[in-house]
Every structure is written in C-alpha cells, then in structure tokens.
Design a protein around this motif. Structure first.
Motif, PDB file in Angstrom:
ATOM      1  N   PHE A  91      11.124   0.633  -8.112  1.00 17.18           N
ATOM      2  CA  PHE A  91      10.787   1.626  -7.095  1.00 17.18           C
ATOM      3  C   PHE A  91      11.901   1.659  -6.065  1.00 17.18           C
ATOM      4  O   PHE A  91      12.211   0.632  -5.449  1.00 17.18           O
ATOM      5  CB  PHE A  91       9.455   1.269  -6.435  1.00 17.18           C
ATOM      6  N   PRO A  92      12.535   2.815  -5.838  1.00 12.50           N
ATOM      7  CA  PRO A  92      13.685   2.875  -4.935  1.00 12.50           C
ATOM      8  C   PRO A  92      13.323   2.818  -3.460  1.00 12.50           C
ATOM      9  O   PRO A  92      14.186   2.568  -2.620  1.00 12.50           O
ATOM     10  CB  PRO A  92      14.337   4.219  -5.293  1.00 12.50           C
ATOM     11  N   GLY A  93      12.055   3.077  -3.111  1.00 16.65           N
ATOM     12  CA  GLY A  93      11.650   3.103  -1.708  1.00 16.65           C
ATOM     13  C   GLY A  93      11.584   4.521  -1.175  1.00 16.65           C
ATOM     14  O   GLY A  93      12.146   5.462  -1.745  1.00 16.65           O
ATOM     15  N   LEU A 108      12.318  10.636  -0.682  1.00 13.10           N
ATOM     16  CA  LEU A 108      11.055  11.205  -1.140  1.00 13.10           C
ATOM     17  C   LEU A 108      11.103  11.577  -2.612  1.00 13.10           C
ATOM     18  O   LEU A 108      10.236  11.178  -3.402  1.00 13.10           O
ATOM     19  CB  LEU A 108      10.701  12.432  -0.291  1.00 13.10           C
ATOM     20  N   LEU A 109      12.104  12.337  -3.020  1.00 12.12           N
ATOM     21  CA  LEU A 109      12.183  12.785  -4.409  1.00 12.12           C
ATOM     22  C   LEU A 109      12.409  11.628  -5.390  1.00 12.12           C
ATOM     23  O   LEU A 109      11.736  11.555  -6.425  1.00 12.12           O
ATOM     24  CB  LEU A 109      13.278  13.835  -4.560  1.00 12.12           C
ATOM     25  N   PRO A 110      13.343  10.686  -5.117  1.00 12.94           N
ATOM     26  CA  PRO A 110      13.473   9.541  -6.036  1.00 12.94           C
ATOM     27  C   PRO A 110      12.204   8.701  -6.123  1.00 12.94           C
ATOM     28  O   PRO A 110      11.868   8.197  -7.206  1.00 12.94           O
ATOM     29  CB  PRO A 110      14.631   8.738  -5.426  1.00 12.94           C
ATOM     30  N   ALA A 111      11.480   8.552  -5.003  1.00 18.12           N
ATOM     31  CA  ALA A 111      10.248   7.763  -5.024  1.00 18.12           C
ATOM     32  C   ALA A 111       9.171   8.462  -5.848  1.00 18.12           C
ATOM     33  O   ALA A 111       8.485   7.822  -6.664  1.00 18.12           O
ATOM     34  CB  ALA A 111       9.762   7.525  -3.591  1.00 18.12           C
ATOM     35  N   LEU A 141       6.348  -2.086 -10.514  1.00 20.84           N
ATOM     36  CA  LEU A 141       6.216  -1.455  -9.210  1.00 20.84           C
ATOM     37  C   LEU A 141       5.719  -2.471  -8.185  1.00 20.84           C
ATOM     38  O   LEU A 141       4.767  -3.212  -8.463  1.00 20.84           O
ATOM     39  CB  LEU A 141       5.233  -0.279  -9.276  1.00 20.84           C
ATOM     40  N   PRO A 142       6.307  -2.523  -7.005  1.00 25.42           N
ATOM     41  CA  PRO A 142       5.873  -3.480  -5.979  1.00 25.42           C
ATOM     42  C   PRO A 142       4.634  -2.992  -5.239  1.00 25.42           C
ATOM     43  O   PRO A 142       4.668  -2.756  -4.023  1.00 25.42           O
ATOM     44  CB  PRO A 142       7.097  -3.561  -5.057  1.00 25.42           C
ATOM     45  N   LEU A 150       0.824  -1.215   0.000  1.00 33.50           N
ATOM     46  CA  LEU A 150       0.000   0.000   0.000  1.00 33.50           C
ATOM     47  C   LEU A 150       0.857   1.263   0.000  1.00 33.50           C
ATOM     48  O   LEU A 150       0.406   2.320  -0.454  1.00 33.50           O
ATOM     49  CB  LEU A 150      -0.934   0.013   1.211  1.00 33.50           C
ATOM     50  N   ALA A 151       2.064   1.153   0.511  1.00 33.26           N
ATOM     51  CA  ALA A 151       2.974   2.305   0.516  1.00 33.26           C
ATOM     52  C   ALA A 151       3.350   2.740  -0.891  1.00 33.26           C
ATOM     53  O   ALA A 151       3.888   3.842  -1.079  1.00 33.26           O
ATOM     54  CB  ALA A 151       4.227   1.972   1.314  1.00 33.26           C
ATOM     55  N   VAL A 152       3.078   1.897  -1.877  1.00 37.86           N
ATOM     56  CA  VAL A 152       3.314   2.257  -3.274  1.00 37.86           C
ATOM     57  C   VAL A 152       1.994   2.567  -3.976  1.00 37.86           C
ATOM     58  O   VAL A 152       1.873   3.573  -4.688  1.00 37.86           O
ATOM     59  CB  VAL A 152       4.050   1.121  -4.015  1.00 37.86           C
TER      60      VAL A 152
END
Length: 320
Positions: A167-169, A178-181, A267-268, A95-97
């Motif tokens: 997805f980098p996390g 935050l920015l890479p995600a 994407l996970p 859900l975080a993704v």
C-alpha cells in the motif's frame, strides 16, 4: 423518533459492555505469557516476573478490566507491548486502510448486486434470470482468498496492470496519493465484493419478486404505469427492508473479515495488525482491536434499524 432512538442507543451501550467483558474474559483464559514472549525463551523467571509486574500483568483480572474500561472512556487504549507505541495510534493508522477497503468493497457489492438482482427479477424464469442466478451461485461458491490469488495472477503477474501487494499510502509526500492508494485497494475490494454481491443479488431478486406479486403493483400497472416505472418507483422501496438487512450484515462482515485478504495483498490494515498481535501475544492490541470490530458491527446494526424506520415508518410506530 426520540424514544425509538433512545432505545436503540441503550441497546447499543449494553451490547458493547457485554462484548467488552466477553473479549477480555476469553483473552484471559488463552495460554501464553506476553512477558515471556517479549523476553524470549531463554529469559530467567525473575526477569519475566519483573517485566510482567512492569506491564501490570501481575494484577487481578478484574482490576485490569476496570482500568481498561476507564482508559477507553478517556480515549486511552493503552500501550502496545510489542510495538512500544500507543494502541490508539496503531489502530488509527491501520483503519486508514481497512475502512476505505471495506467501503470500496461495499460500494462494488451494492452496485453489482442491485443491478443483477433487479435485472433477474424483471426477467423472471427467462434466460436472463437463469444466467444471472447461475453466476451468483458460482460467486457464492468461490472463496474470496482464492479469487484474490486469481486476480493477482491475472492482473499483476500476467497483465502487470496492478501491483501484487503493498500500500503506497494516502499522502503524496510518502510516495503515494489518492489515485495510487485507490488503485492498490481495487483488487482486494473486488475479491471481497464478489461473494457478497452474489449473496445480495439473490436476496434482492427474491425481495423484488415477492413485492411484484402484491396488489398495489397490479393496481399501478392497471393505471397505465410502465413496468420500469412500477419497478423503480414502487417495488424497489418496498423490497429494500430485507436487502438493507443483508447489506448491514455484509458491511459489518467486510469490516471484521478483511484479515485474510489483507494478508494475501500484504495490506497494513486492521486485520493484519490483529494477526501480528496474536502471534506476538500482544493482548492489549488484540482486545482493543476485537472490541473495535465488535463496536463497528453493533453500530452498523443500529444504523440499519434506523434505516428501517426511514424506509417504513410503521416499524418505528410498532416498536414504540
């Protein structure tokens, strides 16, 4: 407001209970055996039967359903057969993704659709209106997975501005942040938002045009208010009820329909978890995830009903 809210919450509970029974029943009639999938095709029938008993698959369906409901009331979703870990942890991780992806796509949808719909309505039957609606028609006709592939080819393969997938996390300790995600979710969000924005733009245009023909709009113009002041101060709020309806349905669709885009961008998310669990015959994960998506849809619709009452108090009064 309390009676209105109570009726909506009661409807919400009954709907979720019915959805849980439907989800459990449909998954029960599907062919296949989770124990057989875990043991492999060469396992002996005795070993498969022993594993099924260990997993509780030999119990009657009604008993397993009651155990599932009892576990959900205590926050226990059970143990995944394929992953060997609690389903709750798997779902929260995915859900975080999925939720940020749906929120980002909905924000892009709302911004593009409201701007395009209001712009087209304010220039009714002129070139701006015709051009905007032509673009909206093209957007409706484009499948989001095909548009996602085009975005990858352009921005990842040719221009190399974004990663083609993964997805980098959210944590910097894991190499993300935050920015890479957000950067990794931008292209998937755009591919999801294009079709939804095209639909919402047409609905916004129709709703605004209908309100523009009302008598109170002519009265406001007769009092000397500018076209812009009437549009943003009087027309938009009265046109928002059908627009909010579509927005609620679209957000629920984005939550439940990300499985294709998540697989395109690797994407996970929750959709990919459901896809993998179906392939592994991990029904514990599938039924919890499907019920969670159904609950999200029902909750979003309940929130839309409450927004109705906030936008137009007459709806609450008539319902009571």
């Amino acid at each position: 407001m309390s009676l209105f809210l109570l009726k909506r919450l009661l409807t919400l509970a009954i709907t979720l209970l019915g959805a849980s029974a439907v989800v459990f029943g449909l998954l029960e009639v599907l062919p296949g055996n989770a124990a057989q999938m875990m043991m492999g095709p060469d396992a002996s029938p005795e070993a498969v039967q022993a594993l099924a008993a260990q997993l509780g698959l030999d119990q009657p369906a009604w008993r397993r359903y009651l155990q599932w409901m009892q576990g959900l009331l205590h926050g226990d979703m059970g143990l995944s057969h394929a992953y060997g870990s609690p389903v709750r942890d798997l779902v929260l991780e995915r859900l975080a993704v999925t939720v940020p992806l749906a929120l980002m796509a909905m924000a892009l949808t709302t911004a593009m659709a409201l701007a395009a719909g209001i712009y087209a309505a304010s220039r009714h039957n002129r070139w701006g209106d015709l051009g905007m609606m032509a673009l909206a028609q093209i957007g409706i006709a484009i499948p989001n997975f095909w548009f996602a592939i085009l975005l990858i080819l352009l921005f990842s393969v040719k221009l190399q501005w974004f990663s083609a997938g993964g997805f980098p996390g959210w944590s910097e300790a894991d190499g993300g942040g935050l920015l890479p995600a957000l950067r990794a979710l931008l292209l998937p969000a755009i591919s999801l938002a294009v079709v939804q924005a095209a639909i919402l733009a047409r609905m916004t245009r129709s709703a605004v045009l209908e309100v523009l023909r009302e008598d109170f709009v002519r009265t406001a113009r007769a009092k000397g208010l500018s076209h812009r002041a009437v549009l943003w101060g009087h027309v938009l709020r009265n046109a928002m009820i059908p627009v909010v309806t579509v927005m609620g349905l679209q957000f629920a669709h984005l939550l439940a329909g990300t499985i294709v885009v998540e697989n395109v961008f690797y994407l996970p998310g929750l959709g990919r978890l459901i896809f993998q669990s179906i392939a592994n015959r991990d029904l514990v994960v599938v039924r919890n995830c499907v019920l969670l998506l159904a609950a999200m849809v029902v909750v979003v619709n309940c929130i839309v009903d409450l927004l109705y009452a906030a936008i137009d108090p007459r709806i609450e009064a008539s319902d009571i």
